[in-house]
Design a protein around this motif. Structure first.
Motif, mmCIF file in Angstrom:
data_model
loop_
_atom_site.group_PDB
_atom_site.id
_atom_site.type_symbol
_atom_site.label_atom_id
_atom_site.label_comp_id
_atom_site.label_asym_id
_atom_site.label_seq_id
_atom_site.Cartn_x
_atom_site.Cartn_y
_atom_site.Cartn_z
ATOM 1 N N ARG A 67 0.845 -1.189 0.000
ATOM 2 C CA ARG A 67 0.000 0.000 0.000
ATOM 3 C C ARG A 67 0.879 1.237 0.000
ATOM 4 O O ARG A 67 2.033 1.196 0.430
ATOM 5 C CB ARG A 67 -0.972 -0.007 1.174
ATOM 6 C CG ARG A 67 -0.342 -0.097 2.549
ATOM 7 C CD ARG A 67 -1.390 -0.505 3.592
ATOM 8 N NE ARG A 67 -1.787 -1.899 3.380
ATOM 9 C CZ ARG A 67 -2.889 -2.470 3.895
ATOM 10 N NH1 ARG A 67 -3.701 -1.769 4.651
ATOM 11 N NH2 ARG A 67 -3.164 -3.731 3.659
ATOM 12 N N VAL A 68 0.314 2.343 -0.485
ATOM 13 C CA VAL A 68 1.144 3.529 -0.695
ATOM 14 C C VAL A 68 0.347 4.802 -0.430
ATOM 15 O O VAL A 68 -0.834 4.891 -0.760
ATOM 16 C CB VAL A 68 1.723 3.537 -2.131
ATOM 17 C CG1 VAL A 68 0.626 3.514 -3.181
ATOM 18 C CG2 VAL A 68 2.664 4.713 -2.359
ATOM 19 N N TYR A 69 1.019 5.748 0.222
ATOM 20 C CA TYR A 69 0.494 7.102 0.411
ATOM 21 C C TYR A 69 1.159 7.984 -0.621
ATOM 22 O O TYR A 69 2.389 8.076 -0.684
ATOM 23 C CB TYR A 69 0.785 7.596 1.825
ATOM 24 C CG TYR A 69 0.289 9.000 2.102
ATOM 25 C CD1 TYR A 69 -1.073 9.282 2.092
ATOM 26 C CD2 TYR A 69 1.177 10.030 2.385
ATOM 27 C CE1 TYR A 69 -1.539 10.563 2.346
ATOM 28 C CE2 TYR A 69 0.719 11.311 2.660
ATOM 29 C CZ TYR A 69 -0.638 11.565 2.636
ATOM 30 O OH TYR A 69 -1.095 12.836 2.897
ATOM 31 N N LEU A 70 0.352 8.661 -1.433
ATOM 32 C CA LEU A 70 0.846 9.371 -2.604
ATOM 33 C C LEU A 70 0.800 10.875 -2.426
ATOM 34 O O LEU A 70 -0.276 11.454 -2.257
ATOM 35 C CB LEU A 70 -0.007 9.004 -3.825
ATOM 36 C CG LEU A 70 0.014 7.551 -4.258
ATOM 37 C CD1 LEU A 70 -1.217 7.237 -5.099
ATOM 38 C CD2 LEU A 70 1.287 7.264 -5.035
ATOM 39 N N ILE A 71 1.958 11.507 -2.488
ATOM 40 C CA ILE A 71 2.059 12.958 -2.550
ATOM 41 C C ILE A 71 2.477 13.314 -3.982
ATOM 42 O O ILE A 71 3.526 12.866 -4.442
ATOM 43 C CB ILE A 71 3.116 13.502 -1.573
ATOM 44 C CG1 ILE A 71 2.806 13.086 -0.149
ATOM 45 C CG2 ILE A 71 3.222 15.017 -1.699
ATOM 46 C CD1 ILE A 71 1.641 13.783 0.465
ATOM 47 N N ARG A 96 -1.820 -3.003 -3.502
ATOM 48 C CA ARG A 96 -3.264 -3.224 -3.666
ATOM 49 C C ARG A 96 -4.102 -2.083 -3.093
ATOM 50 O O ARG A 96 -5.303 -2.036 -3.328
ATOM 51 C CB ARG A 96 -3.694 -4.535 -3.021
ATOM 52 C CG ARG A 96 -3.381 -4.653 -1.533
ATOM 53 C CD ARG A 96 -3.682 -6.066 -1.019
ATOM 54 N NE ARG A 96 -3.348 -6.219 0.384
ATOM 55 C CZ ARG A 96 -4.149 -5.873 1.385
ATOM 56 N NH1 ARG A 96 -5.329 -5.341 1.122
ATOM 57 N NH2 ARG A 96 -3.776 -6.060 2.638
ATOM 58 N N ARG A 97 -3.485 -1.174 -2.347
ATOM 59 C CA ARG A 97 -4.241 -0.049 -1.794
ATOM 60 C C ARG A 97 -3.422 1.227 -1.939
ATOM 61 O O ARG A 97 -2.220 1.237 -1.677
ATOM 62 C CB ARG A 97 -4.578 -0.271 -0.321
ATOM 63 C CG ARG A 97 -5.441 0.842 0.268
ATOM 64 C CD ARG A 97 -5.793 0.648 1.726
ATOM 65 N NE ARG A 97 -6.590 -0.546 1.971
ATOM 66 C CZ ARG A 97 -7.288 -0.754 3.081
ATOM 67 N NH1 ARG A 97 -7.290 0.157 4.049
ATOM 68 N NH2 ARG A 97 -7.965 -1.874 3.235
ATOM 69 N N ALA A 98 -4.102 2.305 -2.339
ATOM 70 C CA ALA A 98 -3.430 3.595 -2.499
ATOM 71 C C ALA A 98 -4.293 4.695 -1.914
ATOM 72 O O ALA A 98 -5.516 4.704 -2.099
ATOM 73 C CB ALA A 98 -3.157 3.880 -3.968
ATOM 74 N N LEU A 123 -7.195 1.489 -11.183
ATOM 75 C CA LEU A 123 -5.886 0.884 -10.954
ATOM 76 C C LEU A 123 -5.854 0.003 -9.714
ATOM 77 O O LEU A 123 -5.135 -0.989 -9.669
ATOM 78 C CB LEU A 123 -4.828 1.988 -10.819
ATOM 79 C CG LEU A 123 -4.513 2.772 -12.095
ATOM 80 C CD1 LEU A 123 -3.726 4.036 -11.761
ATOM 81 C CD2 LEU A 123 -3.719 1.887 -13.060
ATOM 82 N N PHE A 124 -6.637 0.361 -8.687
ATOM 83 C CA PHE A 124 -6.606 -0.370 -7.418
ATOM 84 C C PHE A 124 -8.031 -0.640 -6.933
ATOM 85 O O PHE A 124 -8.900 0.217 -7.036
ATOM 86 C CB PHE A 124 -5.838 0.433 -6.357
ATOM 87 C CG PHE A 124 -4.434 0.785 -6.754
ATOM 88 C CD1 PHE A 124 -3.419 -0.155 -6.643
ATOM 89 C CD2 PHE A 124 -4.142 2.038 -7.267
ATOM 90 C CE1 PHE A 124 -2.121 0.163 -7.029
ATOM 91 C CE2 PHE A 124 -2.852 2.362 -7.647
ATOM 92 C CZ PHE A 124 -1.831 1.420 -7.537
ATOM 93 N N SER A 125 -8.218 -1.826 -6.377
ATOM 94 C CA SER A 125 -9.542 -2.163 -5.830
ATOM 95 C C SER A 125 -9.762 -1.518 -4.467
ATOM 96 O O SER A 125 -10.900 -1.411 -4.006
ATOM 97 C CB SER A 125 -9.698 -3.681 -5.713
ATOM 98 O OG SER A 125 -8.695 -4.211 -4.858
ATOM 99 N N GLU A 126 -8.677 -1.081 -3.801
ATOM 100 C CA GLU A 126 -8.763 -0.422 -2.506
ATOM 101 C C GLU A 126 -8.077 0.940 -2.623
ATOM 102 O O GLU A 126 -6.890 0.999 -2.940
ATOM 103 C CB GLU A 126 -8.091 -1.267 -1.416
ATOM 104 C CG GLU A 126 -8.703 -2.658 -1.256
ATOM 105 C CD GLU A 126 -7.989 -3.492 -0.212
ATOM 106 O OE1 GLU A 126 -7.118 -2.954 0.492
ATOM 107 O OE2 GLU A 126 -8.298 -4.691 -0.111
ATOM 108 N N PRO A 186 -11.753 3.214 2.197
ATOM 109 C CA PRO A 186 -12.903 4.085 1.945
ATOM 110 C C PRO A 186 -13.490 3.950 0.544
ATOM 111 O O PRO A 186 -14.699 4.048 0.347
ATOM 112 C CB PRO A 186 -12.327 5.494 2.159
ATOM 113 C CG PRO A 186 -11.198 5.286 3.122
ATOM 114 C CD PRO A 186 -10.590 3.965 2.726
ATOM 115 N N ASN A 187 -12.618 3.734 -0.461
ATOM 116 C CA ASN A 187 -13.050 3.636 -1.857
ATOM 117 C C ASN A 187 -13.922 4.827 -2.263
ATOM 118 O O ASN A 187 -14.953 4.675 -2.932
ATOM 119 C CB ASN A 187 -13.788 2.316 -2.122
ATOM 120 C CG ASN A 187 -12.834 1.127 -2.136
ATOM 121 O OD1 ASN A 187 -11.619 1.292 -2.071
ATOM 122 N ND2 ASN A 187 -13.379 -0.056 -2.200
#
Length: 284
Positions: A67-71, A96-98, A123-126, A186-187
């Protein structure tokens, strides 16, 4: 996490929200990779090098990550150009989560990071998109508002009487941590604000009260603001920021939401409480 060996990659881990997200995840005994250009350690996180302008840094940063937090790349008017290839690579690598940091001013499909927002669910299901209002931290440190408030007692904007639901970066980070770690993502996108919408006149009055100095809001025209910003940053980005001030003047940010309370279970911090801590010395 389903697998305690999986890492969360925090991009921009030395920044305003990234540093807080990395520290909060590490404090919760999550395995964290703190990504920055110089691989700077943050709290108990594992430092890794990451540079949006250097795709060769992507593989090492993504190793073992789910999973990744994107700035987004700071100052870019077209972040999708570099972010979308990275996100496709991340999906292939096992992410799998962003959770993406965007802005309350930028809707899905809108300019800049709005294009990444639009692509994320495919791109991601989560996933989650955090759309915070303006940061309370804009009045501290090296931000231009803090600099001018300290130097000559003024805050200069083109927002007029417009109000903003200023939000504390600690609250943004707390929501990001929940978005990354809750069993169900949250999606959706989450507009994040503080508990009260305030004008820049209100902000100046609060800072005056807290510091004991007279701090005033100096009102600029849209064009004056654009020129002022363009002296220090690329013209296209300066125009976009000036346009945001113009939108605030028209009421676009005059709102509050319950997203922080709903996701974290706590009331978002007020600007007055923030200012009392951040400006606690008698003279800033």
């Amino acid at each position: 996490m389903k697998n305690s060996q999986d890492f969360t990659l925090v991009i921009g881990a030395t920044g305003t929200t990234g540093s807080r997200v990395a520290a909060q995840l590490a404090a919760g005994e999550r395995r964290v990779k703190a990504a920055s250009r110089r691989a700077t350690p943050v709290g108990g996180a594992h430092a890794v090098r990451f540079d949006w302008d250097d795709p060769t840094s992507f593989d090492g940063a993504l190793e073992g990550v789910d999973r990744v937090y994107l700035i987004p790349p700071i100052g870019s008017s077209d972040p999708a150009a570099v972010m979308l290839p990275f996100l496709r690579q991340a999906r292939t690598a096992g992410v799998r989560r962003a959770a993406l940091l965007s802005s309350s001013a930028i809707p899905i499909g809108g300019p800049a990071v709005g294009q990444v927002h639009q692509a994320l669910p495919g791109l991601f299901s989560e996933w989650a998109v955090l759309r915070p209002s303006w940061f309370m931290q804009n009045f501290t440190g090296d931000h231009v508002h803090a600099q001018t408030a300290r130097a000559d007692g003024t805050i200069r904007t083109a927002t007029g009487d417009g109000r903003v639901g200023f939000v504390d970066a600690d609250d943004i980070a707390a929501v990001a941590v929940r978005a990354l770690t809750d069993e169900q993502a949250p999606n959706t996108d989450l507009v994040l604000t503080g508990p009260q919408a305030l004008s820049y006149d209100d902000i100046a009055a609060t800072l005056s009260e807290v510091t004991g100095r007279t701090i005033t809001h100096h009102r600029l025209s849209h064009e004056q603001m654009r020129r002022r910003l363009a002296a220090d940053i690329p013209a296209q980005f300066a125009a976009m920021l000036a346009d945001m001030d113009h939108s605030i003047a028209g009421g676009a940010e005059d709102r509050t939401t319950d997203s922080v309370q709903r996701l974290t279970g706590r009331t978002p911090r007020s600007f007055r409480a923030f200012a009392k801590q951040a400006w606690r010395t008698p003279a800033p």
